[in-house]
Structures are given as C-alpha cells and as structure tokens.
Design an enzyme around this catalytic site. Sequence first.
Site, short mmCIF file in Angstrom:
data_model
loop_
_atom_site.label_atom_id
_atom_site.label_comp_id
_atom_site.label_asym_id
_atom_site.label_seq_id
_atom_site.Cartn_x
_atom_site.Cartn_y
_atom_site.Cartn_z
N GLU A 492 28.71 -29.83 2.30
CA GLU A 492 29.87 -30.39 1.62
C GLU A 492 29.50 -30.74 0.17
O GLU A 492 29.68 -29.93 -0.71
CB GLU A 492 30.40 -31.60 2.41
CG GLU A 492 31.83 -31.90 2.06
CD GLU A 492 32.60 -32.59 3.17
OE1 GLU A 492 32.08 -32.79 4.26
OE2 GLU A 492 33.76 -32.95 2.90
N ASP A 499 36.37 -40.90 -2.89
CA ASP A 499 35.04 -41.49 -2.95
C ASP A 499 34.69 -41.83 -4.40
O ASP A 499 34.06 -42.85 -4.68
CB ASP A 499 34.00 -40.51 -2.40
CG ASP A 499 34.40 -39.90 -1.06
OD1 ASP A 499 35.57 -39.47 -0.94
OD2 ASP A 499 33.57 -39.85 -0.15
N TRP A 551 43.45 -40.10 -3.17
CA TRP A 551 42.34 -39.38 -3.79
C TRP A 551 42.69 -39.05 -5.25
O TRP A 551 41.91 -39.28 -6.16
CB TRP A 551 42.04 -38.10 -2.98
CG TRP A 551 41.06 -38.32 -1.87
CD1 TRP A 551 39.84 -37.72 -1.75
CD2 TRP A 551 41.16 -39.20 -0.75
NE1 TRP A 551 39.18 -38.18 -0.63
CE2 TRP A 551 39.97 -39.09 0.00
CE3 TRP A 551 42.13 -40.09 -0.31
CZ2 TRP A 551 39.74 -39.81 1.17
CZ3 TRP A 551 41.91 -40.82 0.86
CH2 TRP A 551 40.73 -40.68 1.57
N GLU A 754 28.17 -43.01 6.03
CA GLU A 754 29.58 -42.62 5.90
C GLU A 754 30.46 -43.45 6.83
O GLU A 754 31.59 -43.81 6.49
CB GLU A 754 29.71 -41.13 6.27
CG GLU A 754 31.12 -40.59 6.22
CD GLU A 754 31.14 -39.07 6.43
OE1 GLU A 754 30.17 -38.55 7.02
OE2 GLU A 754 32.11 -38.44 5.98
C1 BGC Z 1 34.18 -36.43 2.88
C2 BGC Z 1 34.77 -37.73 2.47
C3 BGC Z 1 36.09 -37.38 1.86
C4 BGC Z 1 36.91 -36.91 3.03
C5 BGC Z 1 38.34 -36.69 2.80
C6 BGC Z 1 35.00 -35.94 4.02
O1 BGC Z 1 34.52 -34.81 4.61
O2 BGC Z 1 32.84 -36.50 3.16
O3 BGC Z 1 33.97 -38.64 1.93
O4 BGC Z 1 36.68 -38.31 1.08
O5 BGC Z 1 36.32 -35.80 3.65
O6 BGC Z 1 38.96 -37.18 3.84
#
Ligand code: BGC
Length: 904
Positions: A492, A499, A551, A754
């Site tokens: 990822e 974030d 976001w 996380e």
């Molecule tokens: C990420 C998160 C991100 C999210 C969105 C995840 O896979 O690691 O931190 O904000 O997806 O929902």
Amino acid sequence: MFKVNGSSRSILFAFLFFIAIGCVPHVAWGADGPQPPANLRCEYLSNPVGIDVKQPRFFWALDHTERGQKQTAYQIQVATRSELLTQDKGDQWDPGKVTSDQSTQVAYAGKPLESGHTYFWKVRTWDSQGRASAYSRAAQFEMGLLAPEEWKAQWIAGGNQLRKEFSLPAKVVRARAYVTTLGYYELRLNGQKVGENVLDPAWTTYEKRNLYITYDITWQVHQGANAVGAMLGNGWAVPPKHYGPPIVTPYSSPALFLQIQIEMEGGKQLTLASDTSWKAAQGPITSDGIYDGETYDARLEAPGWDSPGFNDSSWQAAQAAKPPGGVLSAQMMPPIRVIDTLVPVKMTNPRPGVFVYDLGQNLSGWAELRVSGPRGTAVTMRFAELVYDDGMINRETIRRAKARDTYILRGDGLETWEPRFTYHGFRYVEVTGFPGTPSLDSLRGRLVHSAVEPTGSFAASNPTLNAIQKIIRWGQRTNLHSVPTDCDQRDERMGWMGDAHVTAEEAMLNFDMAAFYTNFVRDIRDVQGTDGTITDTVPHKYGSRPADPAWGTAYPLICWYMYEQYGDRRILEENYEGLKKYVEFLRTKAPDNVLRYSYYGDWVAVEKTPGALVSDFYYYYDVQVLAKIAKLLGKSEDAQTYTQLNAQIKEAFHCEFYDAKRGVYANGTQTANALALFLDLVPKDAQGVVSGNLFNDIVYAHDSHVTTGFIGVKYLLPLLTRSGQADLAYDLAAKTTYPSWGYMIENGATTLWELWQKRLGPSMNSHNHPMMGSIGAWFYQALAGINEETPGYERLRIQPQIVRDLTWASASVESVRGTISSSWTHSPGMITLDVVVPVNSFATVTIPKEEEMTEMTVREGERAVWENGKFVPGAPGVTGGREISGDIVLEVGSGRYSFKLTGR
Ligand code: BGC
C-alpha cells in the site's frame, strides 16, 4: 558593553585577539542588544539549490539579549556575488531599511531572478529601541532552469543503466546537473554517486508534473575525459503487474531526463543532455520494485561503466522514451535520504540456515549486508514487522508485498551491499543462503525517509506519555516518503488523505514540515479534476474519486494548518480557486445542505459512527475554512456566501443527526458527539446534555477508554480539554488497557499500530501506521500548552494543563519565528513554569494552578508579578496581568521567564 565574568572573560580575550590580528569576528559575541539574525531560510529551505519560485520568501530567526524585544525594521541584501555582500552591496535587491516587524514570509521583490543563477543574501534588523543588529552570515539560493526552452534533454530509456562520455577542453569553473526520472535514479559521475538523495525524485502524478533535482557537480567533473551514468529503478512509475489493475496508466519502463551545464575557464560552456547518443544496458539489478524488493547479481557488474574509457561497444543505443507529459518543476523539499544506521540488537537462528535479526525498532528502509563467500551464492533477506513464537518472521501484516532483497555474490572477498530502488517497513530481517554463519556485524539497518528536520520535543513525568511520543515520532517520520504515507510495509504505502490531515498538526510540531507539505498540497492540486473533485490518495493510485469527504478535507485543512503554523498566506492564495472548486463540488452533493456520501467514515473505530455524520462534519469544516480564507484574502463576496452557507449547514446538521430523545448525535458514539461539539454544531440549549452524554459514555460505559477511530480521536482530547475536562482527556491518553495508545506500548509497539486491537494475523493490520498519532499535537498544545494565537506564532498562548498525578511536562517547538518552549512542575501548593518566547512574538501565559487554590502569588525570578489579587508591574518583559476565571494570565514579550506560583 561586556560583562567581564567567568566565561565571558575568555570571550573578551578572544575578541581582543581577533582585533589584534586585524580581523573582527563577524558575530559580535557577548554584545548586548539585537543579535545578528540566524537560521536564514529561503522557501523554508536552508541554502536551496535549484528553486523555481520567482518571488522566493525569506525567513530569519532573531535573538536578543533583552526581553520584550521586537523587530521594528529590517534590511535585506541580495547580491549576485558573495564579495558584493561583504561590501554591503545588494546589487540584485536592497530595499534599504524597511520599517516592518515581518521576519518570516518576506517575499523577494528585486530584479527578476535569472535561470541557473546563484544569489547571496543577508539581513540585519532593528530592535524596539531602534538599535541595529550586525548583519547575519550570508546565505544563498540558486534558481533552477526556469524556461521550458532551456531544456535540451530528451527522455530516454532502453536499460537500467545509461551512460555517456564527454570531454572538457578547459578547467571547470561551475557545473550543474539537472535530473529527473520516471521511476528512481542514482546519478553517477566519474565513478562516484552524485549527492546523497535516495529514492529520488519525489513521487508525483507523473503525467502532470515531474520534479527535477539540481546538483552542484563542480567538483565532480574536470578538464579532459568524463563520464556520466545513471542507474534507473521502477519506483512508483512502473508498478508490478500482479497488484491488480492500476488506476493510472503505468509506464512500461523507467526513463531518464538529464541536463548538465558546465562553465569553463575562458568562458567556454558545455551543455550535455540525455539523448539517443547515450548507451544503455541492463546492469546488475535484475529486478526491483517498491513492494517486492530488489535482486542484485554482482556478477553482472561492469566495473568502470560510470568512468571514462569504459568499452561500451556491447551496449545498445539508448531509445527515445515517450515524455510523461507533465511540467517540469524544481523539487523543493527535503529529499529522501539514509538518515541513520541501526545496529541489530539480536540475531537468532530459529531453523538451520535461517538467521533472524532484530533491529529493536520498526523502521522504514532496508538492510546493508556484509558478506564474503563463493561467487554466485545468493543471500536473501526478507523483511517483517513481527516474529512468531518460534522465532520465525511473521509476514502476515505485509499482505502481498514480497519485501525480499537478494544479493548474488561476486566472490572476491568482503562484499558490502544495500539495495537502491526499494524500501521496506520492518523490525526483523530474515537472512537465508548466507555462506557460513553470519554474525551481528553481517547486517545493519538503514533508516530511510524524507529528511525533515526534527523541530519539537515533548516529555512529561508519566513514562507512558513519553513512550507514546516516541512511537508517534518513529511512526511519523518513517511514513514520510516524499508524500505522507499510511504505512511503510505492506502493498500500500499511499498518500491516503485522511491519514495525512489527522497527523499534519502533530507532524508540524515534531518536524519541520513546511516544504514537505508545500509540495504535497501542490500534489493535491495536481489530482484535482475540472469538476473540483479530488481523490482518496494523492498521487491517485488507490481509493476513489471523488474522495471520501473525510479524506478530501486534507486539501483545505493542510492549507489551513500551513497558515496557522507557518503564517503561510501564499499557500492560501495559490490554492484559493482549487479550494473553492472543491467546496463547490461538495455543494453539488448536498442540495439540502447535508453531505451524506461516505466510504470509510471514522475508520477503524471500536464503535462505528454513521459515515454521513462524519462527511457532513467535514463539509461544514471545509466551508468554514474557505469562508475564513476568503475573508483573509479580501474576497468579501465569497466570504459572505460561504459564511451563510456555513450557517445553513450547521442548522441542517443538527436537524439531520440530533436525537433529541437521547440527547446525542446519530448513534451517540464518542465520535458523533465529539465532532458535533468540536465545531460548535450543537445549539446552546443542547450543549449540556450532549457533553454530559459524551462524558457518561467515556467514563461509565467505557471506563475512560476511547472507542473512536482515527477521525474522532483527533478531536476528542482537544474538545475535552477546551471544555474544562483536561483530566479526563489525560485519563484517555494515559490508559494502558485496550483500547489505548498505552496498550500498544504494553504490547511491544515501537511505532503506532493501525488498529487499536492487537492483531498479529492476516488482514488489514499494519504495525506502523501514523494516523492515531494526532494525540501528539495534544501533548504540545494541551499538556505543555504551546498554541498559536495568530498565524506563525506572532502571538502565542501558553496555557499548560496540570492534570491528575502529572508532576511535570515540558515541550519546545522550533517555530518559524524561533524557539518556543514551556515547561512546568507541580508539587503541592507550588507550580513553576519556565517559558521561552521568541523575539518578535508576544505570549499570553496562563499560569496553571491547583483547582481550589487561593491567595496566589506569582514570582518571576525573584520579583513578584502577582500579589494580593493584583498584577505587580516591573518585571522586565511582563507587560500586564489579569485574572480570568480564577486563572492568572500574564502578558509577556520575548525572552526567557521563570514563573513560580504559590498559594493555599
Ligand atoms: C489505509 C488507511 C486509509 C484507508 C482508507 C487503508 O487501507 O491503510 O490508513 O485511510 O485504507 O479507508
């Protein structure tokens, strides 16, 4: 002028010595009054090489031997040659003495700055009494290539090693290399690496923008024969096919775009550009990818390929590559570098031939291998965050990322190798295929991330808080890889916008993020569609367009934090239209003034909150920020429109989500109520009941634990603090049972997780995810009490919270205006508070006290500043004092202060 005592006597002697030898030191050590400005920055960077801002901004920090000092004027000189500056001549710009208190964000306004030129600058200031400081030391900045027609280079590809020889007829006076690539590069000149950057250039939306880096290579080229080489890696441009269909078109191979400009004695010039006359070959890197790692076959090395005289007759001609299509911009941010080398704390041998190294810390980067053995031996390193009970590495948290580097030996003695074009998130390294038995010395951890400078520190008497601060900082910096990433280990590592904004304030307090976020905000602008939409991740590789509103809000919020922390008005100007377009897009989705669409909401919460409430909260927030910016920039019509819209959203929010029977918002989670209260979305008459329900939920339903996800937690502690419940906020912060930060610590976390849950198995479960680290901002702002009142800390508020059993807390922040610090101690009946306010700033200092304290006296040093219920004037720098709701609030100018409050 000079106080002759102890240590200053030696300073005086040194000074006399310099006078005796006819050279007066530049800095008048020990002189009273305004000190020469220091920490000179241009576009937030120290002596940047290769910038393309036509009106760069200057910053300096002030120091003064007296309290309560301000800058009343400055003189800046910008010169084309450093000698001119020594004669106090600014031939490029010298506006003379400017009456102004501005010491940050001073925009250049001299003659047009020319492409490729280096400029030298210095500044002096005048203090409140009109005394001039000495000039600062000279600093410099250099322009990049400003006009498109100056670029002679061509995009070329054809192999992962490219080379070209060239000959110089005369001695070199000045030489620069301008380079960018699709994917990553390592630039080499005459057998040596150029510069220290790794994993460069920064990741961008390549079809929109490519960032070039400027290197001063004057000392790396010479008269006669020279050779330039470039190693190329896939980076983000050429993703491996097995990670599913990409959102953006991937490129088929990395490509190089390079231009070298050399000035020689006698005025000769040479421009060397990448073109199809270059030679290309596949080098020893036989595969490379960010997620999967790198394989390097040292048997394929071609010694001397990056030096002149190499026989490249078997190499192919380089091919012209399709230009990615974006504009070329200067890379103006801290580059990714190897920041540190970690010695493993342990090596185990869980199975025959399997060696597992523990670096004692979860980090981003790679390992350096030291090995000798037979030619062709393949040593493989696999990376993991965790180990199983039997000592074998547990790679379940990294999902499909192969995170594996392989080195194939040359077989000619000790070989030291590290990869170039990959990075991993790991604490453990498994080594297999090692010839013989490795030792602790066979491997080193290499810490790699964007080289932002640490600017803040925080500590307190509770070790849990210190441990949290430590894992926040580790998690934060290891997730800065030219964009703020969500994680550094699994398949990822995206610039997830949610974030990014929840961590931004914490990041700005712990590190110098100004140039980094300036770049990231432009990255956001680059993904914006003509319809105003932006994307969940920037650059856009994962997630959706339009972004989840929680976001997408990273766009307005990070701009706003840049303004608050650094006083950056330009970022507001440059993004105003983009922000407005974004808000207007949101508006089309909220015809009845409620924005409901949501994908993730309060992500990873223990108790879920309806996504619509979270989205609508951010709709309100975004419009509020836009209205403020419009007002600031003098766009009064817009300011009025968005202020009105804001009022409508507020009303609609309450109607939509308030459950009057229960006195809660939506389903009554901590997040739902905290968000509503945080932005004052709750009508006055409901505030008491909603706050009460939030309190009950935290204290009685959850034994003072958080149940929020990463959105709610950003606002919960500040909200409680603001509403007089700092003790409760502290309870949440200091918990060590699930769910809490302390629970992560108790379970061995060295970076933030996380999830609140301890999960070691498969599924989404990273052990290095910075997003819960927003509490870091609360450490600085609430516990140590460092807050900006006006943008860029011109006015600041020091208002520490004395909570529960905490006996001291201390923080300092290297702000744009200089050091700010606040440290307090508490013992029964007595509180001390030491404060540092930078020159040219003012602070309102609330001296914390015990709740029931009466008959308070405050001393500053030996002198009373508050006695018998009244302010006592006279202490230098302390200009006033009042009692506000039982607290003693002092007005102070710049300087260091030691306050002591006693009472009964
Ligand atoms: C990420 C998160 C991100 C999210 C969105 C995840 O896979 O690691 O931190 O904000 O997806 O929902």
